[in-house]
Design an enzyme around this catalytic site. Structure first.
Site, PDB file in Angstrom:
ATOM      1  N   CYS A 109      -4.492  51.464  14.756  1.00 25.27           N
ATOM      2  CA  CYS A 109      -4.842  51.058  16.121  1.00 25.27           C
ATOM      3  C   CYS A 109      -4.432  52.092  17.176  1.00 25.27           C
ATOM      4  O   CYS A 109      -4.871  52.007  18.323  1.00 25.27           O
ATOM      5  CB  CYS A 109      -4.224  49.709  16.445  1.00 25.27           C
ATOM      6  SG  CYS A 109      -4.656  48.445  15.251  1.00 25.27           S
ATOM      7  N   HIS A 233      -3.377  48.924  23.987  1.00 30.26           N
ATOM      8  CA  HIS A 233      -4.079  48.410  22.804  1.00 30.26           C
ATOM      9  C   HIS A 233      -4.099  46.886  22.879  1.00 30.26           C
ATOM     10  O   HIS A 233      -3.124  46.253  23.245  1.00 30.26           O
ATOM     11  CB  HIS A 233      -3.361  48.872  21.529  1.00 30.26           C
ATOM     12  CG  HIS A 233      -3.877  48.228  20.291  1.00 30.26           C
ATOM     13  ND1 HIS A 233      -5.227  48.121  20.013  1.00 30.26           N
ATOM     14  CD2 HIS A 233      -3.236  47.629  19.244  1.00 30.26           C
ATOM     15  CE1 HIS A 233      -5.390  47.495  18.855  1.00 30.26           C
ATOM     16  NE2 HIS A 233      -4.195  47.188  18.375  1.00 30.26           N
ATOM     17  N   ASN A 263      -8.984  41.924  18.357  1.00 33.79           N
ATOM     18  CA  ASN A 263      -8.348  43.206  18.059  1.00 33.79           C
ATOM     19  C   ASN A 263      -9.357  44.097  17.347  1.00 33.79           C
ATOM     20  O   ASN A 263      -9.730  43.831  16.208  1.00 33.79           O
ATOM     21  CB  ASN A 263      -7.112  42.986  17.176  1.00 33.79           C
ATOM     22  CG  ASN A 263      -6.392  44.291  16.854  1.00 33.79           C
ATOM     23  OD1 ASN A 263      -6.929  45.378  17.067  1.00 33.79           O
ATOM     24  ND2 ASN A 263      -5.188  44.176  16.329  1.00 33.79           N
TER      25      ASN A 263
HETATM   26  N1  ACO Z   1      -4.041  28.727  13.357  1.00 29.69           N
HETATM   27  C1  ACO Z   1      -3.198  27.693  13.442  1.00 29.69           C
HETATM   28  N2  ACO Z   1      -1.903  27.765  13.064  1.00 29.69           N
HETATM   29  C2  ACO Z   1      -1.466  28.952  12.609  1.00 29.69           C
HETATM   30  C3  ACO Z   1      -2.305  30.076  12.490  1.00 29.69           C
HETATM   31  C4  ACO Z   1      -3.648  29.941  12.892  1.00 29.69           C
HETATM   32  N3  ACO Z   1      -4.524  30.936  12.830  1.00 29.69           N
HETATM   33  N4  ACO Z   1      -1.583  31.096  11.999  1.00 29.69           N
HETATM   34  C5  ACO Z   1      -0.346  30.646  11.813  1.00 29.69           C
HETATM   35  N5  ACO Z   1      -0.250  29.335  12.163  1.00 29.69           N
HETATM   36  C6  ACO Z   1       0.905  28.464  12.160  1.00 29.69           C
HETATM   37  C7  ACO Z   1       1.961  28.963  11.226  1.00 29.69           C
HETATM   38  O1  ACO Z   1       1.771  28.469   9.914  1.00 29.69           O
HETATM   39  C8  ACO Z   1       3.216  28.417  11.854  1.00 29.69           C
HETATM   40  O2  ACO Z   1       3.364  27.048  11.511  1.00 29.69           O
HETATM   41  P1  ACO Z   1       4.828  26.447  11.212  1.00 29.69           P
HETATM   42  O3  ACO Z   1       5.564  26.594  12.508  1.00 29.69           O
HETATM   43  O4  ACO Z   1       4.514  25.055  10.842  1.00 29.69           O
HETATM   44  O5  ACO Z   1       5.384  27.291  10.113  1.00 29.69           O
HETATM   45  C9  ACO Z   1       2.934  28.454  13.343  1.00 29.69           C
HETATM   46  O6  ACO Z   1       1.512  28.502  13.452  1.00 29.69           O
HETATM   47  C10 ACO Z   1       3.511  29.665  14.026  1.00 29.69           C
HETATM   48  O7  ACO Z   1       3.150  30.831  13.305  1.00 29.69           O
HETATM   49  P2  ACO Z   1       3.696  32.250  13.673  1.00 29.69           P
HETATM   50  O8  ACO Z   1       3.266  33.236  12.639  1.00 29.69           O
HETATM   51  O9  ACO Z   1       5.149  32.145  14.006  1.00 29.69           O
HETATM   52  O10 ACO Z   1       2.893  32.534  15.027  1.00 29.69           O
HETATM   53  P3  ACO Z   1       3.104  33.699  16.051  1.00 29.69           P
HETATM   54  O11 ACO Z   1       3.395  33.136  17.357  1.00 29.69           O
HETATM   55  O12 ACO Z   1       4.009  34.756  15.508  1.00 29.69           O
HETATM   56  O13 ACO Z   1       1.641  34.323  16.127  1.00 29.69           O
HETATM   57  C11 ACO Z   1       0.359  36.204  15.411  1.00 29.69           C
HETATM   58  C12 ACO Z   1       1.065  34.931  14.987  1.00 29.69           C
HETATM   59  C13 ACO Z   1      -0.736  35.830  16.399  1.00 29.69           C
HETATM   60  C14 ACO Z   1      -0.241  36.880  14.207  1.00 29.69           C
HETATM   61  C15 ACO Z   1       1.370  37.129  16.111  1.00 29.69           C
HETATM   62  O14 ACO Z   1       2.517  37.250  15.313  1.00 29.69           O
HETATM   63  C16 ACO Z   1       0.826  38.496  16.376  1.00 29.69           C
HETATM   64  O15 ACO Z   1      -0.109  38.672  17.147  1.00 29.69           O
HETATM   65  N6  ACO Z   1       1.448  39.530  15.783  1.00 29.69           N
HETATM   66  C17 ACO Z   1       1.013  40.885  16.000  1.00 29.69           C
HETATM   67  C18 ACO Z   1      -0.236  41.176  15.264  1.00 29.69           C
HETATM   68  C19 ACO Z   1      -0.608  42.594  15.525  1.00 29.69           C
HETATM   69  O16 ACO Z   1      -0.355  43.141  16.562  1.00 29.69           O
HETATM   70  N7  ACO Z   1      -1.181  43.261  14.554  1.00 29.69           N
HETATM   71  C20 ACO Z   1      -1.305  44.670  14.688  1.00 29.69           C
HETATM   72  C21 ACO Z   1      -2.517  45.167  14.726  1.00 29.69           C
HETATM   73  S1  ACO Z   1      -3.714  44.489  13.716  1.00 29.69           S
HETATM   74  C22 ACO Z   1      -4.511  45.804  13.108  1.00 29.69           C
HETATM   75  O17 ACO Z   1      -4.052  46.853  13.157  1.00 29.69           O
HETATM   76  C23 ACO Z   1      -5.770  45.591  12.493  1.00 29.69           C
END
Ligand code: ACO
Length: 308
Positions: A109, A233, A263
């Site tokens: 990215c 980004h 993204n």
């Molecule tokens: N829909 C509904 N619920 C979900 C989903 C979903 N898509 N995904 C996870 N959950 C649930 C989980 O199971 C968890 O449930 P629990 O509390 O019962 O265990 C709860 O939601 C919270 O999950 P988290 O993983 O803690 O959610 P978080 O707030 O961390 O968000 C996310 C997840 C959006 C992926 C975030 O961590 C993020 O954006 N991280 C960075 C991603 C990124 O920048 N990637 C880099 C680039 S990607 C690339 O290069 C292609």
């Protein structure tokens, strides 16, 4: 010192729009969850990396009043190449009739900012007209049954034409970084699907954007207060907000397009940059800060004075 300035820009996104509601039909997720946790409402899905790059490149060339035969270098940032060999840049070179060399840059990215900095360097050693493109089809390496990734990704491309100038160039400061010790946080093996440790990436991403931005600004002799527009980004609206807040950059000084595109990896910064240009948020003389992070992990920032 002579440098280079952007003289044209363009984007391309596939026609097909996939909304959060669409995804919640097949995945255990909801519009409310995706919106609250990521800021994404919809994304464009489809096409090929080369096809989107060619379309974005055509728009950028037209805007600059040039054709492919005027271009002596093509730098294509992508982490989703059409094939392992040949480089996707070769297909784009042929599609646009680029006269000069062409190569791919893969810094995930961060790729577009890496490519832009490399292009500025090439201008210093004699390249005259350079096309810099970020193009991705992350949808092709996504497991559409894996909600942790499927809700995040989108496809698209953005391109800029960089032309050497006798006067001062646009690039005032830059910073490129990488830490391969973190390579397992975000990966896709040959023939596999994208895997990410979202929580850990989130944590490192905020830090990386802040530190890298501050180093690039310091090299430019500037501070965050001098930034007219921050173009980060687009991986998660919460990452953007957290980084901007800690840099002291208020909401009216940063760009968010993730709601519409998701993204799009190395396409996200040029998509956001072009959005800002098309809505007159960037004017001649504006100080623009670009900053990205991604798999590797890598991170990259560039400070530009628009128009040189
Ligand atoms: N829909 C509904 N619920 C979900 C989903 C979903 N898509 N995904 C996870 N959950 C649930 C989980 O199971 C968890 O449930 P629990 O509390 O019962 O265990 C709860 O939601 C919270 O999950 P988290 O993983 O803690 O959610 P978080 O707030 O961390 O968000 C996310 C997840 C959006 C992926 C975030 O961590 C993020 O954006 N991280 C960075 C991603 C990124 O920048 N990637 C880099 C680039 S990607 C690339 O290069 C292609």
């Amino acid at each position: 010192m002579p440098g280079a300035i952007v003289t044209g820009w363009g984007i391309a996104v596939p026609d097909k729009v996939v909304t959060n509601e669409d995804l919640s039909l097949t995945l255990d997720t909801s519009d409310a969850w995706i919106t609250e946790r990521t800021g994404i409402k919809e994304r464009h899905i489809g096409g090929t990396t080369s096809g989107l790059a060619i379309e974005a490149g055509e728009h950028a060339l037209k805007r600059a009043g040039l054709t492919g035969s005027d271009i002596d270098l093509l730098v294509l940032a992508t982490t989703t190449p059409d094939a392992i060999v040949p480089g996707t840049s070769a297909t784009v070179q042929a599609g646009l009739g680029v006269a000069g060399g062409a190569f791919d840059v893969n810094a995930a990215c961060s790729g577009f900012v890496y490519a832009l900095v490399v292009a500025h360097g090439m201008a210093l050693v004699g390249a005259q007209k350079i096309l810099v493109v970020g193009s991705e089809t992350l949808s092709r390496i996504t497991d559409w049954d894996d909600r942790s990734v499927a809700i995040l990704v989108g496809d698209g491309a953005g391109a800029v034409v960089l032309e050497a100038t006798e006067g001062p160039g646009e690039l005032l400061g830059w910073h490129l970084g990488a830490d391969g010790e973190l390579r397992d946080l975000l990966k896709c093996d040959h023939g596999g699907h994208l895997y990410m440790n979202g929580k850990e990436i989130f944590r490192h991403a905020v830090r990386a954007v802040i530190d890298s931005s501050l180093i690039a600004l310091e090299r430019a002799g500037l501070t965050p207060d001098d930034v007219d527009l921050f173009v980060p980004h687009q991986a998660n609206a919460r990452i953007i907000t957290a980084a901007a807040q800690r840099l002291g950059i208020a909401e009216d000084r940063y760009v968010v397009t993730i709601d519409r595109y998701g993204n799009t990896s190395s396409a996200s910064i040029p998509l956001a940059l072009v959005d800002a240009l098309e809505t007159d948020r960037i004017k001649p003389g504006s100080i623009v800060l670009l900053s990205g992070f991604g798999g590797g992990m890598t991170w990259a920032s560039a400070v530009l004075r628009w128009g040189g």
